[in-house]
Design an enzyme around this catalytic site. Sequence first.
Site, PDB file in Angstrom:
ATOM      1  N   LEU A 172      46.131  30.706  11.484  1.00 38.23           N
ATOM      2  CA  LEU A 172      46.341  29.565  12.370  1.00 38.23           C
ATOM      3  C   LEU A 172      45.255  29.513  13.438  1.00 38.23           C
ATOM      4  O   LEU A 172      44.742  28.449  13.772  1.00 38.23           O
ATOM      5  CB  LEU A 172      47.734  29.623  13.021  1.00 38.23           C
ATOM      6  N   GLU A 225      51.744  42.081  36.466  1.00 35.87           N
ATOM      7  CA  GLU A 225      52.444  41.570  35.294  1.00 35.87           C
ATOM      8  C   GLU A 225      53.481  42.538  34.737  1.00 35.87           C
ATOM      9  O   GLU A 225      54.387  42.112  34.037  1.00 35.87           O
ATOM     10  CB  GLU A 225      51.469  41.114  34.218  1.00 35.87           C
ATOM     11  N   CYS A 273      43.556  40.457  38.924  1.00 36.13           N
ATOM     12  CA  CYS A 273      43.113  39.172  38.368  1.00 36.13           C
ATOM     13  C   CYS A 273      43.855  37.942  38.817  1.00 36.13           C
ATOM     14  O   CYS A 273      43.791  36.938  38.151  1.00 36.13           O
ATOM     15  CB  CYS A 273      43.280  39.184  36.868  1.00 36.13           C
ATOM     16  N   HIS A 311      36.916  31.246  34.812  1.00 30.22           N
ATOM     17  CA  HIS A 311      37.690  30.729  33.685  1.00 30.22           C
ATOM     18  C   HIS A 311      37.138  29.396  33.205  1.00 30.22           C
ATOM     19  O   HIS A 311      37.606  28.851  32.220  1.00 30.22           O
ATOM     20  CB  HIS A 311      39.157  30.574  34.078  1.00 30.22           C
ATOM     21  N   ILE A 371      32.248  41.778  38.894  1.00 27.09           N
ATOM     22  CA  ILE A 371      33.479  42.501  38.582  1.00 27.09           C
ATOM     23  C   ILE A 371      33.280  43.507  37.446  1.00 27.09           C
ATOM     24  O   ILE A 371      34.134  44.350  37.198  1.00 27.09           O
ATOM     25  CB  ILE A 371      34.621  41.505  38.281  1.00 27.09           C
TER      26      ILE A 371
HETATM   27  N1  GLN Z   1      35.792  45.066  34.718  1.00 29.28           N
HETATM   28  C1  GLN Z   1      36.409  44.088  33.878  1.00 29.28           C
HETATM   29  C2  GLN Z   1      35.418  42.997  33.541  1.00 29.28           C
HETATM   30  O1  GLN Z   1      34.627  42.649  34.287  1.00 29.28           O
HETATM   31  C3  GLN Z   1      37.624  43.494  34.511  1.00 29.28           C
HETATM   32  C4  GLN Z   1      38.289  42.483  33.619  1.00 29.28           C
HETATM   33  C5  GLN Z   1      39.649  42.027  34.080  1.00 29.28           C
HETATM   34  O2  GLN Z   1      40.007  42.152  35.210  1.00 29.28           O
HETATM   35  N2  GLN Z   1      40.440  41.487  33.201  1.00 29.28           N
HETATM   36  O3  GLN Z   1      35.398  42.420  32.529  1.00 29.28           O
HETATM   37 ZN    ZN Z   2      39.960  40.037  36.503  1.00 25.89          ZN
END
Ligand code: GLN
Ligand code: ZN
Length: 782
Positions: free
Chosen positions: A23, A625, A663, A714, A451
Site C-alpha cells: 500500500l 510520548e 521534538c 518538517h 540537531i
Molecule cells: N539527532 C537526531 C537527528 O538530528 C534527532 C532526531 C529526532 O529528534 N527525531 O536526526
Molecule cells: Zn527532533
Amino acid sequence: MTETTFPTGTIIGYPRIGRRRELKRAVESFWAGRIDAAELEATAAELRAATRARLADLGLARTDSAIPESFSFYDQVLDAAVAVGAIPARFERLRGADGGLDLAGYFTIARGEGDDAPLEMTKWFDSNYHYLVPEISPETSFSLHAERIVAEFVEAREAGYLTRPVVVGPVTFLLLAKAADDAPDGFRPIDRLDDLVPVYAALLAELAAAGAEWVQLDEPALVSESIDESRDRVIASIGAAYDVLGAAEARPSIFVAAPYGALDDALPALAAAPVEAIGLDLVRGSLPDALDPATEESLAAKTLVAGVVDGHNIWRGDLAAAFAHVEALQSRSASVAVATSTSLLHVPHDVDDESRLDARLVGWLAFADQKVAQVATLARGLVEGRDAIAGELDAASVALADRAAAPGVRVPAVRERLAGLQRGDFSRADYDERLIAQESLDLPELPTTTIGSFPQTGEIRRARASLASGAISAAEYTGLMREEIARVIRLQEELGLDVLVHGEPERNDMVQYFAELLDGFAVTEHGWVQSYGSRCTRPSILWGDVSRPEPMTVAWAEYAQSLTRRQVKGMLTGPVTILAWSFVRDDLPLGDTARQVALALRDEIGDLEAAGIRIIQVDEPALRELLPLKLADQPAYLDWSVGSFRLATAGAASATQVHTHLCYSEFGVIIDAIKNLDADVTSIEAARSRMEVVDDLATSGFDHGIGPGVYDIHSPRVPSVDEVTTLLERAVAEIPANRLWVNPDCGLKTRGYDETVASLEHIIEATRSVRASRLEHVGAAS
Ligand code: GLN
Ligand code: ZN
C-alpha cells in the site's frame, strides 16, 4: 434490529500497509503521478481481499462478522472525518458534486497543498501510530459520506465474507479533534456531539441496509486520562451518544471497543448504554472483581469481548493465563468472546517472514498473524473446552520457559551492575560549577548549531544498501561515510556554525543504529509497522539484558573532530527513546531495561570524552510520548524515564557540555521532567508555533541553556532572514541571551541540501544581526 451473536474470536484491527508495504508503494506512486486512482483502488482492493483470505485461513470465521473491515488509505481518524463530512473550510473546494471527496482530495487533507496546511498529526494514544487531528467548529456541517465504508463491506460480501465494519466512534472522534482556528474561544469539539450522533445513526442504517450484522465503534478515548477534557464530560458523552445510537431502529448490533487501557470510571456508563458488546483491553487493564450491582447486571446482558492477546507487542505471551482469564469472565456474562487487546496495526505481519532471526528467538514471538492464530485457538477452547487446545497452551508455556532460561535474557554482570547503583550515580555537579568548567569551550553568545543529522542523500542510502548486499566491503563503506562526514564538516565551517555535528550519515535510524550495536537487541527484516500515512518504521526487538560490547559512535565522532578546530557535538539516542521506538521485553520492568540501556550509553559518553569530544547530545524525542495515559501511572514513569537519562549522562565531567533534544513544543505537562533531566542545553521544537513555548519556559523557572527551534524542518520551506530574526528577537526578549542557543527544530535528514544550506545561511545571518543589535544596545546604554 435482529439478534445476532458475536463471533467467539476476533481481532480489533489488522495491519493495512501490506506484508511487503504494497500500500505504501502504491500510495506513493499515486502521489508521484506514476499510477492513477483506478490503479491505486485496484491495489487496495487486492490487499483487502488478501487480508480477508489470510484471516479466514488463520481461523477467523468467514461469515459471522469475525473479520474486521479495518482498511484505510491513510488514517482511520481521517476516514471518520471524511465519512461525517467534517472537512475544514480551507478544503471545502475539494468536495465533489455529491459533497464527497475523491482519493486525491482525501490525500490533500492529509498532506496539505500550497498554503493550505494539512490536518495536524499527533500520536494515537500510547502507541507509535500517528493520526490526523480533525478540526471542528460551530459551523462544521456534518453530513454522511459513507460510500467507502459501505463499499468495502459490500466488496467483502460479494467475495463470500460477512465482515464487521470498523469506524472510530463519535465520542472518541470529537475528543481527539481540535477546535478550528476560527472557532470562538471556549468552544470544544465535544460541544457538537448532539449534531454528530445523527450522522452516525444514518451510517448505521446504511450498514444495516447493506447487510452488516455487527459494527465496531472504536472508543479508545474512554480509557485515556490524558485527553484534554474533564472526565465527567467524557463519561456523560457516552450516554449522550450511545443512548441515541442504540435506539436507532435500523442498525447492526454495536460493538464498542475500548483499547489501550482499563475503562475504569467509564465502565458503568458504557455498561448502561444500549450496545450489545463491549471490548475490554485486559492486557493493559482488567475488569474489577466487584462492580456495583447495576453495572454487573448490565454487563451480564452483553457480550464481553476479552482483549487478552496483546495487540501492542510482539511476544507470544502466556496463552494458558490468557485462556484462564477468558474463562473467568464467563462468570460475569453468558456471552464471552476472545480478542486482541488493541488493533494489530502496531505489530508486523508475520514472524515466518523473518528468515534471519535466531530460531530460538522466533519461538518466543508472535506478530499479527501469529496473534490471530492465538485468538482462534482461545476461541476454539471456549467452544470445545480447554482440553481441545491443551497442546497449543502447553507449547506456548514451553516457549515461555525456554525464553526465561535462555542465555542473554538475564546476564549476571548486567544485573549486578544495576543492583550496585548508588544515588550519586544519577547526579552531576551543580549547574553553576559546570557553567564555569564549560567556559573553556569558548562559545560566542547565541551559539549556532544543528540537531545532528544532515540530509540523507541517495548516495548515502545506496552505500548502505551496497554494504548490506555485499556489493561493497565494510572498509569501502567506512571510506564513503568518512567522505560524507568531511563534506558536512567543511560545509558547516563555511556556513559559520559554532558547534558542528558529524551529520549521522552512518545511521539508518536513530534507534536501530544503536540496537544493531548493543547486545540484547534483534533487528527484523520485514517487521514494518505503520507510523503514519505511508510512513513505516521497523522497530528492533529488545529481548535480553542490554550491554555494549564495544564503542558505537566514537570512531565517527573522533574522525569528525579531527577535521576541525571547532567543537564537534557527539550524538547519542537516549534510553527512553531507544525503548519507545523498539518492541520492549515484557519480562522486566521498563525502568530496569531503561537503566541497562542508560549504563551502555554512560560508557559510550566516557569513551567519547576520552576521545576528546567535549559536547555530547543525548536525544530524547520520545520522552513525552511514552507518558502513560492514566494519571496515576505518570509519576512512576517520569521517575524512571528522567532517572535513566540522568544515569546515562551523570558520569560526564563538569567540563563536558551535555545537550538533549526533544521534538515537540507542548511542554506544559512535562516541563518539570525536562528540568529534572538537568541537561546543560535543551533544544526543542518552536518554529511552527512561532516561539510560543518561550513564554512557558520563561514562567517555568527553567534556567539552563535552551535552543528553541527557528527553522521548521518538517516543511521544504526556507525561512527568510527576517522571519528567523523575528523569532530570535522574541526568544531574546524572554530568555537571557547567555542561555539561548540557535538551532533548527529537529534533524535535517529528511530535507534536501538546497533548502538546508539556504535555511542555515539565513539562520546564521539572522543570528549575526541579532548579536550586532544587542551589542549596539549595550553600547548605547553604557
Ligand atoms: N539527532 C537526531 C537527528 O538530528 C534527532 C532526531 C529526532 O529528534 N527525531 O536526526
Ligand atoms: Zn527532533
